[in-house]
Design an enzyme around this catalytic site. Sequence first.
Site, PDB file in Angstrom:
ATOM      1  N   HIS A 127       3.303   7.602   1.647  1.00 49.68           N
ATOM      2  CA  HIS A 127       3.023   7.489   3.192  1.00 49.68           C
ATOM      3  C   HIS A 127       4.199   7.048   4.091  1.00 49.68           C
ATOM      4  O   HIS A 127       4.081   7.190   5.306  1.00 49.68           O
ATOM      5  CB  HIS A 127       1.852   6.274   3.291  1.00 49.68           C
ATOM      6  CG  HIS A 127       0.790   6.805   2.770  1.00 49.68           C
ATOM      7  ND1 HIS A 127      -0.062   7.979   2.706  1.00 49.68           N
ATOM      8  CD2 HIS A 127      -0.161   6.064   1.675  1.00 49.68           C
ATOM      9  CE1 HIS A 127      -1.147   8.026   2.058  1.00 49.68           C
ATOM     10  NE2 HIS A 127      -1.350   6.596   1.526  1.00 49.68           N
ATOM     11  N   ASP A 164      -1.951  11.533  -6.062  1.00 50.97           N
ATOM     12  CA  ASP A 164      -2.618  10.496  -5.366  1.00 50.97           C
ATOM     13  C   ASP A 164      -4.057  10.802  -4.389  1.00 50.97           C
ATOM     14  O   ASP A 164      -4.046  11.808  -3.950  1.00 50.97           O
ATOM     15  CB  ASP A 164      -1.679   9.763  -4.332  1.00 50.97           C
ATOM     16  CG  ASP A 164      -2.275   8.224  -4.050  1.00 50.97           C
ATOM     17  OD1 ASP A 164      -1.683   7.369  -4.486  1.00 50.97           O
ATOM     18  OD2 ASP A 164      -2.903   8.252  -3.139  1.00 50.97           O
ATOM     19  N   HIS A 166      -4.762  10.120  -1.689  1.00 53.17           N
ATOM     20  CA  HIS A 166      -4.445  10.058  -0.269  1.00 53.17           C
ATOM     21  C   HIS A 166      -3.404  11.126   0.177  1.00 53.17           C
ATOM     22  O   HIS A 166      -2.539  11.494  -0.777  1.00 53.17           O
ATOM     23  CB  HIS A 166      -4.029   8.647   0.136  1.00 53.17           C
ATOM     24  CG  HIS A 166      -4.918   7.446  -0.097  1.00 53.17           C
ATOM     25  ND1 HIS A 166      -4.968   6.530  -1.236  1.00 53.17           N
ATOM     26  CD2 HIS A 166      -5.885   7.075   0.855  1.00 53.17           C
ATOM     27  CE1 HIS A 166      -5.828   5.800  -1.277  1.00 53.17           C
ATOM     28  NE2 HIS A 166      -6.363   6.019  -0.020  1.00 53.17           N
ATOM     29  N   ASP A 248      -5.307   6.754  -8.042  1.00 53.22           N
ATOM     30  CA  ASP A 248      -6.365   6.184  -7.163  1.00 53.22           C
ATOM     31  C   ASP A 248      -7.608   7.077  -6.963  1.00 53.22           C
ATOM     32  O   ASP A 248      -8.793   6.847  -6.344  1.00 53.22           O
ATOM     33  CB  ASP A 248      -6.015   5.425  -5.732  1.00 53.22           C
ATOM     34  CG  ASP A 248      -5.173   6.391  -5.212  1.00 53.22           C
ATOM     35  OD1 ASP A 248      -4.568   7.376  -5.506  1.00 53.22           O
ATOM     36  OD2 ASP A 248      -4.414   5.612  -4.148  1.00 53.22           O
TER      37      ASP A 248
HETATM   38 ZN   LIG Z   1      -3.416   6.401  -2.828  1.00 54.29          ZN
END
Ligand SMILES: [Zn+2]
Length: 312
Positions: A127, A164, A166, A248
Amino acid sequence: MSTAIFSHPDCMRHEMGDWHPECPARLQAIDDQLIACGLANLLDYREAPMAAVSAIARVHTPAAISKVRDHLPPSGDYHPIDADTLLNEHSWQAALRAAGAAIAATDAVIVGEITNAFCAIRPPGHHATPSTPMGFCLFNNVAIAAAHAMQTYGLERIAIVDFDVHHGNGTEDAFSGDPRVLMVSFFQHPLYPYSGVHPTGTTPANLVNIPVPAYTRGDAIRDLVQQHWLPALESHRPQLLFISAGFDAHREDDIAAMGLVEADYAWITRQLVAVAQRHANGRIVSCLEGGYALSALGRSVAAHLKVLAGLD
Ligand SMILES: [Zn+2]
């Protein structure tokens, strides 16, 4: 075929408060599981060096670097960068070790000391954008290592695979429109950081972004990987693969709501190993991103590493 793990005790000294899911215990859970399942004895453990600031500056602005280096709080205190990204007194050191692990792993696979590597590191990176740390991430470890591979060794075709749950907005920001870097990912959508979905026809050609709804299970993900990731990877012919390995999307992980299990991570890893063997002499550098359900994280990393090490 040999597989190394890069890590450093400094990566456990960065922490963001007792309540925070991105906690030092994550690395302990991975260590414990690798010992419990017998993998620890078979892997080459290497200490991560600190990244040079000049290597971080290939991706991040001086202002982004300063947001970490120049704001370390006194012992026992925290400095918030955003609501869920904080610094403690050890964060700079940990961030340099995390990026340093990714760089050292890249060096070791490129010179042929090892075939592939997993970096058991935190803070995570995907991120972190060129201009700011965010979303539990300080510096973008994978992006920094990819930039290092291109600038130091002259590699012309890199693939970054992000599984991931996200969207890896920071990695996308770093390489969007760069034809040397193919980025393939799936991510739960809508979900933090609410990026990665481009209006029809406007997705940059080097990105394969696959937004998926909550409750998507592993069999659907495998189909999408087969339909979208693998053809793109085949035609890009990467000389080196990076994996932003977040776990995740596991069904036990409450930070999101997807349904992958260890066998899905093993299956995805098998496909990536096959791509790497065809085009990159097997070279893969995998870096830990998310994964917050400690037992599921440990088991998933073990499944991933077992495939990387050719032991599945
Ligand atoms: Zn994540």
